[in-house]
Design a protein around this motif. Structure first.
Motif, PDB file in Angstrom:
ATOM      1  N   LEU A 218       0.939  -1.108  -0.028  1.00 61.03           N
ATOM      2  CA  LEU A 218      -0.140   0.089   0.091  1.00 61.03           C
ATOM      3  C   LEU A 218       0.735   1.198  -0.070  1.00 61.03           C
ATOM      4  O   LEU A 218       0.639   2.357  -0.558  1.00 61.03           O
ATOM      5  CB  LEU A 218      -0.908  -0.218   1.253  1.00 61.03           C
ATOM      6  CG  LEU A 218      -2.192  -0.985   1.050  1.00 61.03           C
ATOM      7  CD1 LEU A 218      -2.631  -0.897   2.316  1.00 61.03           C
ATOM      8  CD2 LEU A 218      -3.280  -0.394   0.039  1.00 61.03           C
ATOM      9  N   GLN A 219       1.998   1.091   0.623  1.00 68.25           N
ATOM     10  CA  GLN A 219       2.890   2.318   0.831  1.00 68.25           C
ATOM     11  C   GLN A 219       3.852   2.363  -0.470  1.00 68.25           C
ATOM     12  O   GLN A 219       4.534   3.467  -0.520  1.00 68.25           O
ATOM     13  CB  GLN A 219       3.595   2.274   2.093  1.00 68.25           C
ATOM     14  CG  GLN A 219       2.557   2.419   3.180  1.00 68.25           C
ATOM     15  CD  GLN A 219       3.416   2.037   4.479  1.00 68.25           C
ATOM     16  OE1 GLN A 219       4.634   2.484   4.547  1.00 68.25           O
ATOM     17  NE2 GLN A 219       2.790   1.335   5.528  1.00 68.25           N
ATOM     18  N   LYS A 220       4.089   1.400  -1.287  1.00 75.14           N
ATOM     19  CA  LYS A 220       5.160   1.536  -2.330  1.00 75.14           C
ATOM     20  C   LYS A 220       4.746   2.646  -3.412  1.00 75.14           C
ATOM     21  O   LYS A 220       3.782   2.430  -3.737  1.00 75.14           O
ATOM     22  CB  LYS A 220       5.249   0.127  -2.876  1.00 75.14           C
ATOM     23  CG  LYS A 220       6.416  -0.715  -2.036  1.00 75.14           C
ATOM     24  CD  LYS A 220       6.744  -1.941  -2.647  1.00 75.14           C
ATOM     25  CE  LYS A 220       7.742  -2.827  -1.789  1.00 75.14           C
ATOM     26  NZ  LYS A 220       8.130  -3.840  -2.583  1.00 75.14           N
ATOM     27  N   VAL A 221       5.639   3.220  -3.784  1.00 75.93           N
ATOM     28  CA  VAL A 221       5.438   4.242  -5.042  1.00 75.93           C
ATOM     29  C   VAL A 221       6.611   4.031  -6.063  1.00 75.93           C
ATOM     30  O   VAL A 221       7.472   3.525  -5.694  1.00 75.93           O
ATOM     31  CB  VAL A 221       5.262   5.732  -4.609  1.00 75.93           C
ATOM     32  CG1 VAL A 221       3.933   6.003  -3.566  1.00 75.93           C
ATOM     33  CG2 VAL A 221       6.543   6.092  -3.877  1.00 75.93           C
ATOM     34  N   ASN A 222       6.239   4.358  -7.495  1.00 72.60           N
ATOM     35  CA  ASN A 222       7.327   4.454  -8.232  1.00 72.60           C
ATOM     36  C   ASN A 222       7.968   5.706  -8.236  1.00 72.60           C
ATOM     37  O   ASN A 222       7.925   6.601  -7.521  1.00 72.60           O
ATOM     38  CB  ASN A 222       6.568   3.972  -9.753  1.00 72.60           C
ATOM     39  CG  ASN A 222       5.665   5.128 -10.290  1.00 72.60           C
ATOM     40  OD1 ASN A 222       5.501   6.029  -9.510  1.00 72.60           O
ATOM     41  ND2 ASN A 222       4.792   4.819 -10.991  1.00 72.60           N
ATOM     42  N   ARG A 223       9.034   5.844  -9.340  1.00 71.51           N
ATOM     43  CA  ARG A 223       9.901   7.066  -9.180  1.00 71.51           C
ATOM     44  C   ARG A 223       8.906   8.252  -9.536  1.00 71.51           C
ATOM     45  O   ARG A 223       9.445   9.316  -8.936  1.00 71.51           O
ATOM     46  CB  ARG A 223      10.657   7.057 -10.565  1.00 71.51           C
ATOM     47  CG  ARG A 223      11.718   5.655 -10.398  1.00 71.51           C
ATOM     48  CD  ARG A 223      12.688   5.743 -11.620  1.00 71.51           C
ATOM     49  NE  ARG A 223      13.482   4.904 -11.328  1.00 71.51           N
ATOM     50  CZ  ARG A 223      14.360   4.282 -12.454  1.00 71.51           C
ATOM     51  NH1 ARG A 223      14.514   4.908 -13.390  1.00 71.51           N
ATOM     52  NH2 ARG A 223      15.378   3.350 -12.184  1.00 71.51           N
ATOM     53  N   ARG A 224       7.848   8.408 -10.021  1.00 71.50           N
ATOM     54  CA  ARG A 224       7.031   9.418 -10.198  1.00 71.50           C
ATOM     55  C   ARG A 224       6.122   9.634  -9.024  1.00 71.50           C
ATOM     56  O   ARG A 224       5.368  10.837  -9.124  1.00 71.50           O
ATOM     57  CB  ARG A 224       5.982   9.274 -11.486  1.00 71.50           C
ATOM     58  CG  ARG A 224       6.891   9.101 -12.747  1.00 71.50           C
ATOM     59  CD  ARG A 224       6.033   8.923 -13.798  1.00 71.50           C
ATOM     60  NE  ARG A 224       6.760   9.029 -15.233  1.00 71.50           N
ATOM     61  CZ  ARG A 224       6.149   8.891 -16.320  1.00 71.50           C
ATOM     62  NH1 ARG A 224       4.947   8.710 -16.530  1.00 71.50           N
ATOM     63  NH2 ARG A 224       6.875   8.662 -17.556  1.00 71.50           N
ATOM     64  N   GLY A 225       6.264   8.932  -7.823  1.00 74.77           N
ATOM     65  CA  GLY A 225       5.498   8.927  -6.842  1.00 74.77           C
ATOM     66  C   GLY A 225       4.144   8.488  -6.845  1.00 74.77           C
ATOM     67  O   GLY A 225       3.193   8.805  -5.716  1.00 74.77           O
ATOM     68  N   LYS A 226       3.799   7.734  -7.860  1.00 76.76           N
ATOM     69  CA  LYS A 226       2.319   7.071  -7.992  1.00 76.76           C
ATOM     70  C   LYS A 226       2.510   5.598  -7.349  1.00 76.76           C
ATOM     71  O   LYS A 226       3.601   5.087  -7.384  1.00 76.76           O
ATOM     72  CB  LYS A 226       1.835   7.006  -9.450  1.00 76.76           C
ATOM     73  CG  LYS A 226       1.660   8.528 -10.120  1.00 76.76           C
ATOM     74  CD  LYS A 226       1.299   8.109 -11.498  1.00 76.76           C
ATOM     75  CE  LYS A 226       1.006   9.701 -12.190  1.00 76.76           C
ATOM     76  NZ  LYS A 226       0.210   9.505 -13.708  1.00 76.76           N
ATOM     77  N   LYS A 227       1.165   5.284  -6.807  1.00 75.79           N
ATOM     78  CA  LYS A 227       1.143   3.910  -6.362  1.00 75.79           C
ATOM     79  C   LYS A 227       1.800   2.786  -7.258  1.00 75.79           C
ATOM     80  O   LYS A 227       1.435   2.833  -8.445  1.00 75.79           O
ATOM     81  CB  LYS A 227      -0.394   3.441  -6.096  1.00 75.79           C
ATOM     82  CG  LYS A 227      -0.867   4.098  -4.998  1.00 75.79           C
ATOM     83  CD  LYS A 227      -2.199   4.146  -4.432  1.00 75.79           C
ATOM     84  CE  LYS A 227      -2.861   4.619  -3.345  1.00 75.79           C
ATOM     85  NZ  LYS A 227      -2.678   3.882  -2.442  1.00 75.79           N
ATOM     86  N   LYS A 228       2.474   1.760  -6.666  1.00 76.64           N
ATOM     87  CA  LYS A 228       3.103   0.891  -7.428  1.00 76.64           C
ATOM     88  C   LYS A 228       2.118  -0.506  -7.382  1.00 76.64           C
ATOM     89  O   LYS A 228       2.075  -1.193  -8.380  1.00 76.64           O
ATOM     90  CB  LYS A 228       4.355   0.568  -6.727  1.00 76.64           C
ATOM     91  CG  LYS A 228       5.210  -0.603  -7.655  1.00 76.64           C
ATOM     92  CD  LYS A 228       6.608  -0.799  -6.986  1.00 76.64           C
ATOM     93  CE  LYS A 228       7.350  -1.894  -7.857  1.00 76.64           C
ATOM     94  NZ  LYS A 228       8.617  -1.976  -7.421  1.00 76.64           N
ATOM     95  N   HIS A 229       1.233  -0.422  -6.637  1.00 74.44           N
ATOM     96  CA  HIS A 229       0.356  -1.473  -6.230  1.00 74.44           C
ATOM     97  C   HIS A 229      -1.247  -1.206  -6.226  1.00 74.44           C
ATOM     98  O   HIS A 229      -1.335  -0.181  -5.989  1.00 74.44           O
ATOM     99  CB  HIS A 229       0.625  -2.573  -5.225  1.00 74.44           C
ATOM    100  CG  HIS A 229       1.932  -3.246  -5.229  1.00 74.44           C
ATOM    101  ND1 HIS A 229       2.149  -4.286  -5.639  1.00 74.44           N
ATOM    102  CD2 HIS A 229       3.122  -2.757  -4.720  1.00 74.44           C
ATOM    103  CE1 HIS A 229       3.720  -4.698  -5.514  1.00 74.44           C
ATOM    104  NE2 HIS A 229       4.113  -3.622  -4.866  1.00 74.44           N
TER     105      HIS A 229
END
Length: 231
Positions: A218-229
């Motif tokens: 729930l907390q993980k984000v990609n390089r652009r700051g968007k949710k990864k999951h």
């Protein structure tokens, strides 16, 4: 086989063109199902995708799922068990239609144990060492379909469904598959919160693993700051 493929593509064009007139599917079904049965039971490997697409049209647009259509289910399972696991995402489409539009017949299993066959197929796919994670995506989707459409009627499968998901989650590489596996557990909680938590409490190590993974995701984000999951 090339000619057969051309005929089946023409049939699919017709089915698509009359999709707004579901009464015509009733007329077409007696002509089409014997073709599908012959291809699934025989040497229809080269036109398998077209056959599955025809069954998908029939099960989605027909006014109701017929017993004749249900006879396609065991044949599709046989193909999966013998050679067509990589086509399971295609097969999921008609299976979803069968379950969501005719849950009573699915659970009744008068001539075939449809529910048990889903568990076997999902187990085969999630435990197989010969498949890539990308080829496993349809398995948790099938489990999710059952839990959402058969609420309160498949209690005995909640535990095996969760165990399958948790077992694969431990060595899952693709983030999208991990999302779907966590969602199987969450669908078990949606299906019956008390039952789900009671089963998880029987194995605290697994319960801790699931919730830790879920909250991390729930907390993980990609390089652009968007949710990864859970997009």
């Amino acid at each position: 086989m090339l000619a057969a493929s051309g005929c089946l593509r023409a049939i699919l064009t017709i089915l698509e063109s009359v999709s707004t007139q579901p009464q015509l599917y009733v007329v077409l079904e007696p002509a089409l199902l014997p073709i599908c049965e012959s291809m699934l039971a025989g040497d229809g490997d080269d036109v398998f995708e077209e056959v599955i697409e025809i069954i998908s049209y029939l099960t989605y647009f027909s006014p109701a799922i017929t017993e004749a259509q249900w006879k396609m289910w065991p044949l599709m399972c046989q193909c999966l068990e013998k050679w067509s696991l990589e086509y399971f995402e295609n097969i999921l489409l008609p299976m979803d239609n069968f379950i969501s539009r005719s849950a009573d017949f699915f659970l009744l299993g008068r001539d075939f144990n449809y529910l048990d066959s889903c568990h076997k197929i999902a187990s085969l796919i999630l435990k197989s060492e010969d498949l890539e994670d990308a080829d496993r995506i349809a398995a948790p989707k099938l489990l999710e379909c059952i839990l959402q459409n058969c609420k309160g009627r498949v209690d005995q499968y909640v535990e095996p469904f969760m165990k399958l998901a948790i077992h694969k989650l431990a060595n899952c590489e693709r983030s999208y598959l991990a999302d779907l596996l966590i969602q199987v557990v969450m669908n078990c909680a949606y299906y019956n919160p008390r039952l789900c938590l009671r089963l998880l409490s029987q194995d605290l190590e697994s319960a801790q693993f699931v919730f830790q993974q879920w909250f991390k995701m729930l907390q993980k984000v990609n390089r652009r700051g968007k949710k990864k999951h859970f997009k």
